[in-house]
Design a protein around this motif. Structure first.
Motif, PDB file in Angstrom:
ATOM      1  N   VAL A 196       4.730   7.057  -0.737  1.00  0.00           N
ATOM      2  CA  VAL A 196       6.003   5.713  -1.317  1.00  0.00           C
ATOM      3  C   VAL A 196       4.829   4.991  -1.337  1.00  0.00           C
ATOM      4  CG1 VAL A 196       7.177   4.752  -0.741  1.00  0.00           C
ATOM      5  CG2 VAL A 196       7.422   7.467   0.024  1.00  0.00           C
ATOM      6  N   PHE A 197       4.969   4.369  -2.266  1.00  0.00           N
ATOM      7  CA  PHE A 197       4.177   2.666  -2.283  1.00  0.00           C
ATOM      8  C   PHE A 197       5.134   1.578  -1.885  1.00  0.00           C
ATOM      9  CE2 PHE A 197       4.062  -1.661  -4.133  1.00  0.00           C
ATOM     10  CZ  PHE A 197       2.150  -1.388  -4.114  1.00  0.00           C
ATOM     11  N   VAL A 198       5.033   0.700  -0.944  1.00  0.00           N
ATOM     12  CA  VAL A 198       5.807   0.055  -0.926  1.00  0.00           C
ATOM     13  C   VAL A 198       5.326  -1.821  -0.221  1.00  0.00           C
ATOM     14  CG1 VAL A 198       6.679   1.095   1.360  1.00  0.00           C
ATOM     15  CG2 VAL A 198       4.663   0.075   2.312  1.00  0.00           C
ATOM     16  N   SER A 199       5.713  -2.556  -0.566  1.00  0.00           N
ATOM     17  CA  SER A 199       5.462  -3.825  -0.954  1.00  0.00           C
ATOM     18  C   SER A 199       5.093  -4.793  -0.088  1.00  0.00           C
ATOM     19  CB  SER A 199       6.208  -4.214  -2.348  1.00  0.00           C
ATOM     20  OG  SER A 199       7.733  -4.682  -1.324  1.00  0.00           O
ATOM     21  N   HIS A 229       9.016   2.572  -4.152  1.00  0.00           N
ATOM     22  CA  HIS A 229       9.089   3.974  -4.778  1.00  0.00           C
ATOM     23  C   HIS A 229       8.273   5.139  -4.463  1.00  0.00           C
ATOM     24  CE1 HIS A 229      11.006   1.310  -7.471  1.00  0.00           C
ATOM     25  NE2 HIS A 229      10.802  -0.182  -6.894  1.00  0.00           N
ATOM     26  N   PRO A 230       7.988   5.496  -5.012  1.00  0.00           N
ATOM     27  CA  PRO A 230       7.666   6.992  -5.411  1.00  0.00           C
ATOM     28  C   PRO A 230       5.971   6.860  -5.799  1.00  0.00           C
ATOM     29  CG  PRO A 230       9.629   7.686  -5.276  1.00  0.00           C
ATOM     30  CD  PRO A 230       9.801   6.132  -5.209  1.00  0.00           C
ATOM     31  N   ILE A 231       5.159   7.052  -5.357  1.00  0.00           N
ATOM     32  CA  ILE A 231       3.380   6.703  -5.859  1.00  0.00           C
ATOM     33  C   ILE A 231       3.377   7.328  -7.743  1.00  0.00           C
ATOM     34  CG2 ILE A 231       2.213   6.578  -4.676  1.00  0.00           C
ATOM     35  CD1 ILE A 231       0.726   8.333  -4.590  1.00  0.00           C
ATOM     36  N   GLU A 232       4.833   8.850  -7.839  1.00  0.00           N
ATOM     37  CA  GLU A 232       4.926   9.203  -9.210  1.00  0.00           C
ATOM     38  C   GLU A 232       5.209   8.315  -9.633  1.00  0.00           C
ATOM     39  OE1 GLU A 232       5.084  10.869  -5.584  1.00  0.00           O
ATOM     40  OE2 GLU A 232       6.458  11.916  -6.160  1.00  0.00           O
ATOM     41  N   ASP A 233       5.732   7.205  -9.705  1.00  0.00           N
ATOM     42  CA  ASP A 233       6.812   6.595 -10.498  1.00  0.00           C
ATOM     43  C   ASP A 233       6.036   5.273 -11.537  1.00  0.00           C
ATOM     44  OD1 ASP A 233       8.710   8.467 -10.135  1.00  0.00           O
ATOM     45  OD2 ASP A 233      10.294   6.998  -9.563  1.00  0.00           O
ATOM     46  N   GLY A 243       1.225  -1.225   0.033  1.00  0.00           N
ATOM     47  CA  GLY A 243      -0.138  -0.012   0.077  1.00  0.00           C
ATOM     48  C   GLY A 243       0.763   1.548   0.247  1.00  0.00           C
ATOM     49  N   VAL A 244       0.423   2.097   0.961  1.00  0.00           N
ATOM     50  CA  VAL A 244       1.114   4.105   0.523  1.00  0.00           C
ATOM     51  C   VAL A 244       1.226   3.966   1.796  1.00  0.00           C
ATOM     52  CG1 VAL A 244       0.145   5.939  -0.519  1.00  0.00           C
ATOM     53  CG2 VAL A 244      -0.139   3.870  -1.678  1.00  0.00           C
ATOM     54  N   GLU A 266      -2.913  -5.836  -6.831  1.00  0.00           N
ATOM     55  CA  GLU A 266      -4.265  -4.537  -6.479  1.00  0.00           C
ATOM     56  C   GLU A 266      -3.730  -3.308  -5.622  1.00  0.00           C
ATOM     57  OE1 GLU A 266      -6.281  -7.813  -4.267  1.00  0.00           O
ATOM     58  OE2 GLU A 266      -7.207  -7.875  -5.946  1.00  0.00           O
ATOM     59  N   ALA A 267      -2.929  -3.218  -4.608  1.00  0.00           N
ATOM     60  CA  ALA A 267      -2.801  -2.139  -4.351  1.00  0.00           C
ATOM     61  C   ALA A 267      -1.887  -0.875  -5.209  1.00  0.00           C
ATOM     62  CB  ALA A 267      -1.261  -2.298  -3.012  1.00  0.00           C
ATOM     63  N   LEU A 268      -1.017  -1.871  -5.987  1.00  0.00           N
ATOM     64  CA  LEU A 268      -0.050  -0.904  -6.733  1.00  0.00           C
ATOM     65  C   LEU A 268      -1.265  -0.417  -7.671  1.00  0.00           C
ATOM     66  CD1 LEU A 268       2.690  -3.032  -8.647  1.00  0.00           C
ATOM     67  CD2 LEU A 268       3.043  -0.647  -7.654  1.00  0.00           C
ATOM     68  N   VAL A 269      -2.097  -1.407  -8.801  1.00  0.00           N
ATOM     69  CA  VAL A 269      -3.372  -0.533  -9.060  1.00  0.00           C
ATOM     70  C   VAL A 269      -3.981   0.449  -8.451  1.00  0.00           C
ATOM     71  CG1 VAL A 269      -5.377  -0.790 -10.574  1.00  0.00           C
ATOM     72  CG2 VAL A 269      -3.738  -2.009 -10.471  1.00  0.00           C
ATOM     73  N   ALA A 270      -4.089   0.518  -7.189  1.00  0.00           N
ATOM     74  CA  ALA A 270      -4.835   1.921  -6.548  1.00  0.00           C
ATOM     75  C   ALA A 270      -4.332   2.994  -5.975  1.00  0.00           C
ATOM     76  CB  ALA A 270      -5.110   0.783  -5.836  1.00  0.00           C
ATOM     77  N   ALA A 271      -2.291   2.084  -5.445  1.00  0.00           N
ATOM     78  CA  ALA A 271      -2.132   3.629  -5.831  1.00  0.00           C
ATOM     79  C   ALA A 271      -1.133   4.281  -6.974  1.00  0.00           C
ATOM     80  CB  ALA A 271      -0.424   3.169  -5.022  1.00  0.00           C
ATOM     81  N   ALA A 272      -1.390   3.618  -8.248  1.00  0.00           N
ATOM     82  CA  ALA A 272      -1.122   4.659  -9.307  1.00  0.00           C
ATOM     83  C   ALA A 272      -2.840   5.698 -10.148  1.00  0.00           C
ATOM     84  CB  ALA A 272      -1.040   3.674 -10.495  1.00  0.00           C
ATOM     85  N   GLY A 273      -3.738   4.861  -9.476  1.00  0.00           N
ATOM     86  CA  GLY A 273      -4.128   5.958  -9.805  1.00  0.00           C
ATOM     87  C   GLY A 273      -4.549   7.192  -8.229  1.00  0.00           C
ATOM     88  N   GLN A 274      -3.846   7.169  -8.030  1.00  0.00           N
ATOM     89  CA  GLN A 274      -4.326   8.053  -6.246  1.00  0.00           C
ATOM     90  C   GLN A 274      -3.757   9.438  -7.600  1.00  0.00           C
ATOM     91  OE1 GLN A 274      -2.845   7.652  -2.947  1.00  0.00           O
ATOM     92  NE2 GLN A 274      -4.183   6.131  -2.493  1.00  0.00           N
TER      93      GLN A 274
END
Lengths: 168, 291
Positions: free
Chosen positions: A96-99, A119-123, A82-83, A160-168
């Motif tokens: 920042v997204f963390v696995s 990774h920062p979510i901008e990336d 999540g973030v 799933e968390a990645l998709v959610a984070a990238a959409g933010q």
């Protein structure tokens, strides 16, 4: 760790203490500031904060997402994909997204958020994240053994968390 | 009498042999010179390669340091101590498969060997990298429980560390440690230790009660992850020390080769000159004898 401005402020206000002894007065003045946090956020690939002083940190954990302010009760937690949101001293928020990883809050208000990858979510690339998700889902449906299935489900969760984070 | 003359003849023959060999030495010297030059080329390029690898390893190490320090802080703050009446020790030797890097692997193996020599019972060793296994297996093959190889060709990843951590959690131990090389600078490293704690030791830590809302699941996941991150950090330190040490070793080897080349060239030229002079003398004295 020692902010020069703060140190000078502390020195003037605790001048009387300083007359008695130098070292203890520092400790007293440091404790006087309730909003000190010794914050570390690091992934295996990158370091975001190392012993930085921040205002607030929001982390996702398996026991629920929670915010950490200075003087939080000491605890241990396991990071969920999540973030992590970090509110710096000047009020800017960094996401920042963390696995996966751990959160440690120690007695002396030092906080360590350690992640396997961060990774920062901008990336993040939303399209790539969605692709990852569909791949993980198909892996999960095809998995034959228990272990494979569990591994694939973890991949789905992260994606799933990645998709959610990238959409933010 | 006869024996003695035979002896003299033999000595003379040997002398002749040496003179004949004077011609041959020219050939052997040039062969040697060529091979040393080739070796120098190899060590020079190995140095270049490890210099590039070292630059990367150092960059990685900088990023990995907080993760190691962070995992270590909790153990210090919670005052975790070793438990168990029956001391089952576990030592993790972090080396790699590759040699030609000075005493990096030997110093790790030596430290563990000293410990094993004192009390070889109840100590299990996990060898990461073939080098530590090769050194330890002759005397302490009984103590080695797990061996990991294919280490060192590529920079260590978190996945590698997780695999080792999984093997460690399978082991039954009361106290443990990781022996690794802590990188100091390009020319120096320290063989140091990081403590490893089992879940039991952490559950029994005196200051664990100050930590709020803990259950066994959280502790277990936490311990597993922090073990992996400690290993990851230690592997990064080890890899960086190894590359820097290889760089120095190869640099020294190239310098030694250059020195050898200088000496051999000098000998080669001298010998060549001597051969020319001797041939001239032979011709002149031959001509003088004819007059």
């Amino acid at each position: 760790m020692d902010d020069p401005e703060m140190a000078s402020l502390a020195r003037s206000s605790r001048a009387a203490f300083r007359l008695l002894s130098n070292k203890p007065s520092n400790i007293v003045s440091r404790r006087g500031y309730a909003d000190e946090m010794d914050f570390t956020l690091a992934g295996a690939n990158k370091v975001f904060y190392a012993n930085a002083n921040v205002r607030q940190v929001d982390v996702p954990s398996f026991s629920g997402a929670f915010g950490i302010l200075p003087k939080h009760v000491p605890t241990l937690a396991v990071l969920k994909p999540g973030v992590v949101t970090v509110f710096e001293k000047d009020g800017t928020a960094k996401k920042v997204f963390v696995s996966s990883g751990t959160v440690t809050i120690n007695e002396d208000s030092s906080v360590q958020v350690l992640a396997e990858e961060a990774h920062p979510i901008e990336d993040l690339d939303a399209a790539a994240a969605r692709e990852q998700l569909t791949k993980a889902q198909s892996d999960a449906s095809r998995a034959s053994s228990e272990i494979e299935k569990a591994e694939a489900l973890i991949a789905v969760e992260v994606a799933e968390a990645l998709v959610a984070a990238a959409g933010q | 009498m006869l024996g003695r003359t035979a002896g003299i003849v033999a000595v003379q023959a040997a002398n002749n042999g040496q003179q004949v060999r004077g011609m041959a030495t020219l050939k052997t010297i040039s062969l040697r010179l060529k091979s040393v030059k080739n070796i120098q080329k190899i060590t020079q390029s190995m140095k270049m390669v490890s210099a590039a690898k070292y630059a990367r390893a150092e960059r990685d190490l900088k990023a990995a340091r907080p993760i190691g320090e962070g995992s270590k802080t909790f153990y210090e703050k919670a005052e975790v101590q070793e438990v168990g009446e029956k001391p089952e020790k576990l030592i993790v030797a972090l080396t790699s498969d590759r040699g030609l890097c000075g005493a990096v692997h030997t110093s790790i193996a030596r430290q563990i060997r000293n410990e094993l020599c004192e009390s070889p019972d109840n100590i299990k060793v996990i060898c990461v990298g073939d080098k530590s296994r090769a050194i330890l297996q002759r005397l302490f093959s009984k103590n080695i429980s797990v061996v990991a190889n294919e280490v060192g060709r590529k920079p260590p990843t978190f996945l590698d560390a997780s695999k080792i951590a999984r093997e460690i959690t399978k082991q039954n131990f009361s106290s443990g440690k990781i022996v690794y090389n802590k990188f100091k600078s390009v020319v120096s490293y320290n063989t140091s230790e990081l403590p490893l704690f089992s879940q039991g030791a952490i559950s029994a830590a005196p200051k664990l009660s100050v930590y709020d809302s803990l259950d066994q699941d959280v502790i277990q996941s936490y311990v597993e992850f922090s073990m992996a991150s400690l290993l990851f950090y230690a592997m990064k330190e080890g890899a960086c020390s190894e590359q820097s040490s290889r760089m120095t070793a190869m640099d020294n080897a190239s310098k030694n080769a250059a020195e050898m080349i200088d000496k051999l060239t000098l000998t080669f030229n001298r010998t060549r000159q001597a051969v020319i002079t001797r041939e001239l003398i032979e011709i002149i004295s031959g001509a003088a004898a004819l007059e």
